[in-house]
Design an enzyme around this catalytic site. Sequence first.
Site, PDB file in Angstrom:
ATOM      1  N   HIS A  17      20.441   1.644  21.347  1.00 58.14           N
ATOM      2  CA  HIS A  17      19.330   1.848  22.283  1.00 58.14           C
ATOM      3  C   HIS A  17      19.825   1.761  23.729  1.00 58.14           C
ATOM      4  O   HIS A  17      20.527   0.814  24.084  1.00 58.14           O
ATOM      5  CB  HIS A  17      18.243   0.793  22.070  1.00 58.14           C
ATOM      6  CG  HIS A  17      17.566   0.898  20.740  1.00 58.14           C
ATOM      7  ND1 HIS A  17      16.348   1.530  20.571  1.00 58.14           N
ATOM      8  CD2 HIS A  17      17.933   0.468  19.510  1.00 58.14           C
ATOM      9  CE1 HIS A  17      16.007   1.460  19.283  1.00 58.14           C
ATOM     10  NE2 HIS A  17      16.939   0.824  18.630  1.00 58.14           N
ATOM     11  N   ASP A  19      18.098   1.176  26.597  1.00 60.51           N
ATOM     12  CA  ASP A  19      17.610   0.049  27.419  1.00 60.51           C
ATOM     13  C   ASP A  19      18.272  -1.270  27.032  1.00 60.51           C
ATOM     14  O   ASP A  19      18.594  -2.083  27.892  1.00 60.51           O
ATOM     15  CB  ASP A  19      16.066  -0.054  27.382  1.00 60.51           C
ATOM     16  CG  ASP A  19      15.477  -0.021  25.990  1.00 60.51           C
ATOM     17  OD1 ASP A  19      16.249   0.100  25.005  1.00 60.51           O
ATOM     18  OD2 ASP A  19      14.239  -0.116  25.868  1.00 60.51           O
ATOM     19  N   GLY A 163       9.706   0.491  17.568  1.00 54.93           N
ATOM     20  CA  GLY A 163       8.599  -0.419  17.893  1.00 54.93           C
ATOM     21  C   GLY A 163       8.366  -1.411  16.766  1.00 54.93           C
ATOM     22  O   GLY A 163       9.177  -1.530  15.848  1.00 54.93           O
ATOM     23  N   HIS A 190      13.356   3.923  11.979  1.00 58.05           N
ATOM     24  CA  HIS A 190      13.524   2.474  11.835  1.00 58.05           C
ATOM     25  C   HIS A 190      12.649   2.046  10.659  1.00 58.05           C
ATOM     26  O   HIS A 190      11.411   2.100  10.760  1.00 58.05           O
ATOM     27  CB  HIS A 190      13.005   1.727  13.069  1.00 58.05           C
ATOM     28  CG  HIS A 190      13.977   1.637  14.198  1.00 58.05           C
ATOM     29  ND1 HIS A 190      14.181   2.649  15.082  1.00 58.05           N
ATOM     30  CD2 HIS A 190      14.784   0.613  14.592  1.00 58.05           C
ATOM     31  CE1 HIS A 190      15.081   2.258  15.983  1.00 58.05           C
ATOM     32  NE2 HIS A 190      15.464   1.030  15.712  1.00 58.05           N
ATOM     33  N   GLU A 193      13.488  -2.912   8.506  1.00 53.84           N
ATOM     34  CA  GLU A 193      14.220  -3.869   9.357  1.00 53.84           C
ATOM     35  C   GLU A 193      13.617  -5.253   9.124  1.00 53.84           C
ATOM     36  O   GLU A 193      14.314  -6.213   8.865  1.00 53.84           O
ATOM     37  CB  GLU A 193      14.120  -3.472  10.835  1.00 53.84           C
ATOM     38  CG  GLU A 193      14.873  -4.429  11.768  1.00 53.84           C
ATOM     39  CD  GLU A 193      14.862  -3.981  13.221  1.00 53.84           C
ATOM     40  OE1 GLU A 193      14.089  -3.060  13.562  1.00 53.84           O
ATOM     41  OE2 GLU A 193      15.623  -4.550  14.013  1.00 53.84           O
ATOM     42  N   ASP A 270      23.123  -1.453  17.726  1.00 52.33           N
ATOM     43  CA  ASP A 270      21.690  -1.539  18.030  1.00 52.33           C
ATOM     44  C   ASP A 270      21.488  -1.713  19.543  1.00 52.33           C
ATOM     45  O   ASP A 270      20.979  -0.814  20.203  1.00 52.33           O
ATOM     46  CB  ASP A 270      21.032  -2.699  17.271  1.00 52.33           C
ATOM     47  CG  ASP A 270      19.542  -2.483  17.038  1.00 52.33           C
ATOM     48  OD1 ASP A 270      19.056  -1.381  17.332  1.00 52.33           O
ATOM     49  OD2 ASP A 270      18.867  -3.421  16.579  1.00 52.33           O
TER      50      ASP A 270
HETATM   51 ZN    ZN Z   1      17.104  -0.058  16.644  1.00 55.61          ZN
END
Ligand code: ZN
Length: 333
Positions: A17, A19, A163, A190, A193, A270
Site C-alpha cells: 500500500h 500510504d 478496508g 483482500h 485477513e 503490505d
Molecule cells: Zn493490504
Amino acid sequence: MQKNKWTDFPKVELHCHLDGSLSREFVEERLGRKVSLKELQVDRDCRSLLQYLEKFSLPLACLQDEEGLRGAGYDFIKSVSRENVRYVEVRFAPSLSAHGSLTCGRVIRSLLEGLEQGRRELGTEYNVIVCAMRGHTFEQNLAMLQAAREFLGQGVCGADLAGNEAAYPMADFLELFARAKEMGMPFTIHAGECGSPANIRDAIDAGAWRIGHGIAMRGQDELKRLCRQKNIGIELCPVSNLQTKAVESPGDYPLREFLDGGLKVTVNTDNRTVSGSTLSGELELVQELYGISDLEIRRMMENAAEVSFADDSVKQELLRQIRAAKGGDYETL
Ligand SMILES: [Zn+2]
C-alpha cells in the site's frame, strides 16, 4: 535499511500500500514538521487490524494534492529500489485523495508521474492497483473504477477491495466486481485477513485473479483446491499478518501449509512503514520461523512474477532475472 542475504536478490512485490509505505522523511517534508516513528509505525503490542489502521491518517494527509501524489510515487520507488525490487504493484485508493477539482483521474495521473520519474531514474518497473473501499458506496467505487479504466495498460494494471473486512463482507461487492470484469480489469481482493473463509469463496466466485492475505483458508481443503485449479495467487504479508493478529500465534501462520499444498504463494510487505518492514526482511523472517529454503524463496518470487498483472514480456524478463540470480542455495539449480 538493514541489509541481509536477500537485499540484492531480484524481487517482485505484489501487495504493498502506498500510504502505509511512505518514508518518514517524505511525510516530514510534506507536513513541514518532525514526526516520531510511533506516529507512523505500529509497536509490538498492536492488538488488532483496527489499531493497525490508525497509523494511516498522517500519510494519507500527504496525498491530498498533485504535488504530494507525485512526490509519494517517487518516494515509493526510491524505497523499493533500494532493496532491488525489480517490479512492484503498488496499491492505493484514489477516492481518498480526490476532492473538489482533484478528480480520481487527476489523482491517478499525478501518482503515475511520480512513479514514472522513479522508474526512469532508478529502474524499478511498476504498475498501480486501484483500491475500491469497503466503506464507500457502490456508485462511488464504480465511478473510481471507471476513471481508473482510462489508465488500464498505461500504468494501472488492476483493482482491489480494501478496508474493514469484518464489517463489510465480500458478498456486498459482487456487482461492483462483475462490472470490473466487464471493463476488462483484473482484480485481487483482500479476503480472509481477519474475516471468514466465505469472503475468500465469494472473491473466487467473483473471478479474483489473486487473494490478498487469504489466512482464513487455513485448513480449508476445498478452497485450496479451487485456488490451485484456477491458479490464483495468494498474497501473504507475514509481518503485517502477525502484527494484526490474523493468526493467534506465529505457529498458526499457514505459509508452510499453503506452500506444501501447491498454492501460488507470494510474500509481500503490505505496508513498509506502518509495519516497519522490507521485502528482504520478510524473506529472512519466514526462513527463520517456518524453515523456508532458499529454493522455496526463489519459487515464491517466480510465483509473484507469474501471477502479477504485468505484460507477458515483463513477466518473462522478471523470471529470467530471478533464475539468473547469484548467491545462496538457489544458485545450484
Ligand atoms: Zn493490504
